[in-house]
Each structure stands twice: as C-alpha cells, then as structure tokens.
Design an enzyme around this catalytic site. Structure first.
Site, PDB file in Angstrom:
ATOM      1  N   LYS A 198       0.827  -1.220   0.000  1.00  0.00           N
ATOM      2  CA  LYS A 198       0.000   0.000   0.000  1.00  0.00           C
ATOM      3  C   LYS A 198       0.864   1.275   0.000  1.00  0.00           C
ATOM      4  O   LYS A 198       2.083   1.195  -0.004  1.00  0.00           O
ATOM      5  CB  LYS A 198      -0.971  -0.069   1.179  1.00  0.00           C
ATOM      6  CG  LYS A 198      -1.795  -1.371   1.207  1.00  0.00           C
ATOM      7  CD  LYS A 198      -2.646  -1.571  -0.052  1.00  0.00           C
ATOM      8  CE  LYS A 198      -3.128  -2.995  -0.258  1.00  0.00           C
ATOM      9  NZ  LYS A 198      -4.358  -3.346   0.368  1.00  0.00           N
TER      10      LYS A 198
HETATM   11  C1  LIG Z   1      -5.273  -4.617   0.518  1.00  0.00           C
HETATM   12  C2  LIG Z   1      -6.733  -4.495   0.527  1.00  0.00           C
HETATM   13  C3  LIG Z   1      -7.527  -5.002   1.559  1.00  0.00           C
HETATM   14  C4  LIG Z   1      -6.981  -5.865   2.671  1.00  0.00           C
HETATM   15  O1  LIG Z   1      -5.949  -5.288   3.373  1.00  0.00           O
HETATM   16  P1  LIG Z   1      -4.901  -6.253   4.131  1.00  0.00           P
HETATM   17  O2  LIG Z   1      -4.095  -5.276   4.950  1.00  0.00           O
HETATM   18  O3  LIG Z   1      -4.109  -6.931   3.075  1.00  0.00           O
HETATM   19  O4  LIG Z   1      -5.678  -7.183   4.967  1.00  0.00           O
HETATM   20  C5  LIG Z   1      -8.887  -4.774   1.537  1.00  0.00           C
HETATM   21  N1  LIG Z   1      -9.452  -4.079   0.537  1.00  0.00           N
HETATM   22  C6  LIG Z   1      -8.741  -3.589  -0.488  1.00  0.00           C
HETATM   23  C7  LIG Z   1      -9.433  -2.808  -1.550  1.00  0.00           C
HETATM   24  C8  LIG Z   1      -7.353  -3.791  -0.546  1.00  0.00           C
HETATM   25  O5  LIG Z   1      -6.649  -3.314  -1.575  1.00  0.00           O
END
Ligand SMILES: *Cc1c(COP(=O)(O)O)cnc(C)c1O
Length: 406
Positions: free
Chosen positions: A201
């Site tokens: 992210k």
């Molecule tokens: C990455 C992501 C998640 C989940 O996040 P994690 O930290 O990997 O559990 C949920 N929704 C979206 C749209 C994502 O890109």
C-alpha cells in the site's frame, strides 16, 4: 508486427526498458529512512512491544485522527481486520445483508462473511470500477445493514451519494490514503473508514490497519471488537461484546507513525508522476485515462477497448510493471463463494434461515465488473520513486503497444 517503433518485445523485438523499476516489495520502491530504524530501536530499548499502555500505537492513532479531522482512529493488525472491526461495530444479525463491490481484495468480503452477514454484489462504473449508486439502490432490502464501498486504485468512490441511501457506509480505503472526494478525505464521509498498511500500500509497516470514525459509539465498538471486547478504561477484566485480538504491536506502530508523516509527500510525488504520464498519453485513441481529481494513484489505471491481459503481457515484455488481471475474477466467482462453503459443509450464512432467501452468485451477476476485469482494465503499477525517465519509458512502451495492438 513491425512499426516505426520496432517489433514488440513479446514478438522478439527490443524492449523499451531493461533496467528494473522501483517496486513496493523492496527498499527501492519504499520510502523508509533512518527515522523508522530509530523508532524500532527505541521500542526494543523500552522492552514493551505490546501496545496496551504503550505510546507508539496511541501516537499513530492520534496522528491519523488529526490528519483526517475525525474524532478517533483505531489501529489494528491489517486492512482486513479494520474492515472486520467496522462490520463488527455495526453488528448485523446473521443473514443480514451488506452491499459491496465484486471488484476488490477478498479481505473486503471476509469481513462481511466473518460476521455471518451476506455479501450482496452491486455492479460498478465501467471507467473507475467503483460502485454504481443505481446498481446499489437496486440491491437495497429491509435486511441491508451496511454498504462497503472501495475507492479502487485510489479513485474516489461516490460515497456521499451512497450515504444518502440511509444505510451506514463503510469506506474501504486500503488503496486510497489521502484520496479526496468532493465531500472530504476518503474515509471521513461514511460511518467508518478502513485503511491498510500492508507491504503493497501507499505506506507500510509490513502488515497493519487503521479504522477512523467521528461517531463516539462506533469508535468504542471498533476498539472493543479489536481487543476481545475488553474495555481498557475499566480495571475489571470484563468482556462486554464479541471481538477478536486485532491489536497492532508497538513495533508496527513505531514504523507506521513515521510512515504517516511521509504520506503527504508520497502521495504528492505519485500524483506528480501520474500527471506526467497522463500528459504523455493524452491523445491515444481508444485508451481512457483516469480522472485525476482526488486520485491518490495507488496504481495508474488505463481502460482499453479489449484485451487487457494481452496489453499487460506486451507491456511486461517491454519491461513495464503492468497487470491485466487486477483480480483473477470478481469476488463472487472465487471458489469459496461459488461453492457457498464458508462454515463446514453448511451454506451458512447464505442459506434461509438466517438469510431471507438462499443466496448464490451466478456468472453474469455484475456484467460491467466482469467486462472490466476480464477485458478492459489495464493497471500500471505506480510508485512514488518513479523518476521522469521512468515515466517516459512507461509512456513510450504504452505508445508502442498501442500502435501494435490497435
Ligand atoms: C489490501 C486491501 C484489503 C486488505 O488489506 P490487508 O491489509 O491486506 O488485509 C482490503 N481491501 C482492499 C481494496 C485492498 O486493496
């Protein structure tokens, strides 16, 4: 096929680019400095790695709430955990419905299923891939308890319009730190905003999450849900409500706290290089560029007429990080939802009772989403450390592939 630009690398031609790009999985594509290292060292020197009674996670929460102008932020172990806390805080009855998008990470769906609610899939906008409010309206029922909207790839979803339906909106901002909607920062328009600090992210502490809200009752419910229902403002060892242990550690909190300070710079640099690419690709027939307003460019999406996977394979051969299969299939076509086997051999909670009818998810349920994922959405991986030269190589490769494939 040969053009003035030469044969495609995928057909044996010379690739536009051979040097690697910065990627989110190593230091070249992350924005870490001495401060993160010092912050981790300080936690270890203290000896308190757990956040209960600590200062780093508490500091991260205060800084996140301040940055978003909201009353409270609650840190947790992942974006999926933040979403699960949000659904848990809204506390649906088993079989109640949560309307969401099929174009998302499965963490969005797990949060719904884990609280024994039924995910109801609405279709999406053909350009942004964000929920289409008209389709959401058609999914509303007297069992609808929440809408979970994803700001896909960093593009603002129409959350104010969705909030107008009178059902609590959870904003999945995992790809949308500092995305701006016309009504305010992503995460601040609905009832709860959920963020991820996972490796891929905008900013990261490896894994981690944050939920924000301005509703004091929801803030307390989020905090209880992520901490086994245990009130930390009371001396008694009580469990007031159902919950998980989703606590973030001080080590994660220390890194995330520094990363949050870097976030405005990270997003500004992503936006500047996205602007440069958009200008370079402005006149390409048949290729739709993203609306830059409010976008935080977790990725740079292009919408092509067809053959997104062929485009992506050609671009990767040219040395460009691109993906034609953002998600392999819409969330409702994953094996777990296709079979309906979530808890043992039962079809709970997709069966009646507790649901108002038996739910299944046939192919073609959301045709716009299926076409977007299967044919038209081409994702260019984006990074704050892209140089002008990197962006120019991406533009040259997109033009080369465009000339050959269209
Ligand atoms: C990455 C992501 C998640 C989940 O996040 P994690 O930290 O990997 O559990 C949920 N929704 C979206 C749209 C994502 O890109």
């Amino acid at each position: 096929m040969t053009t003035a630009l030469g044969a495609l690398a995928v057909h044996g031609g010379v690739p536009v680019r051979t040097r690697p790009f910065p990627v989110a999985t190593n230091a070249a594509g992350r924005t870490f400095g001495r401060e993160e290292r010092a912050a981790v060292d300080a936690v270890l020197a203290d000896g308190r790695l757990n956040a209960v009674g600590g200062t780093r996670v508490a500091g991260l929460e205060a800084a996140m709430a301040r940055l978003h102008g909201v009353a409270a932020a609650v840190a947790c172990s992942s974006g999926t955990a933040a979403l699960h806390m949000a659904i848990g805080a809204l506390n649906p009855d088993p079989g109640d419905e949560v309307i969401t998008t099929p174009v998302t990470d499965f963490g969005t769906i797990i949060a719904i299923l884990a609280q024994n609610a039924v995910p109801v899939f609405a279709d999406v906008d053909p350009l942004t891939g964000n929920l289409d409010p008209d389709s959401v309206r058609r999914c509303l029922s007297d069992r609808t308890r929440a809408i979970v909207a994803v700001h896909l790839l960093g593009a603002p979803a129409p959350v104010a319009e969705l909030a107008g339906f009178g059902v609590p909106v959870v904003e999945d901002c995992a790809q949308a730190l500092l995305t701006e909607t016309p009504e305010g920062l992503a995460g601040t328009v609905g009832a709860v905003g959920c963020f991820s600090l996972q490796q891929y992210k905008h900013i990261t502490c490896g894994d981690g999450g944050l939920a924000v809200t301005s509703d004091p009752a929801l803030a307390r419910a989020l905090r209880l849900f992520g901490d086994k229902g245990r009130p930390r403002d009371s001396a008694t060892r009580e469990h007031l409500s159902f919950g998980m242990n989703y606590r973030m550690t001080e080590l994660q909190g220390a890194v995330a706290g520094v990363q949050l300070q870097r976030l405005p710079g990270v997003v500004a640099r992503r936006r500047a290089s996205a602007r440069r690419l958009a200008a370079a690709l402005r006149d390409l027939p048949g290729v739709r560029l993203p609306d830059q307003r409010g976008h935080s460019f977790w990725s740079f999406p292009l919408v092509v007429a067809d053959g997104n996977d062929r485009w992506a394979r050609a671009l990767r051969a040219e040395g460009i990080p691109a993906e034609g299969r953002l998600f392999e299939r819409p969330a409702y076509r994953t094996a777990v939802l296709e079979s309906g086997r979530i808890y043992g051999g039962s079809r709970f909670p997709l069966s009646s009772p507790p649901a108002r009818h038996d739910w299944s998810y046939p192919p073609g349920l959301c045709p716009v989403a299926e076409r977007l994922l299967g044919q038209t959405l081409l994702v260019l991986f984006w990074n704050e450390n892209y140089t002008d030269e990197d962006v120019d190589d991406i533009a040259a490769a997109v033009r080369k592939v465009h000339a050959a494939l269209t």
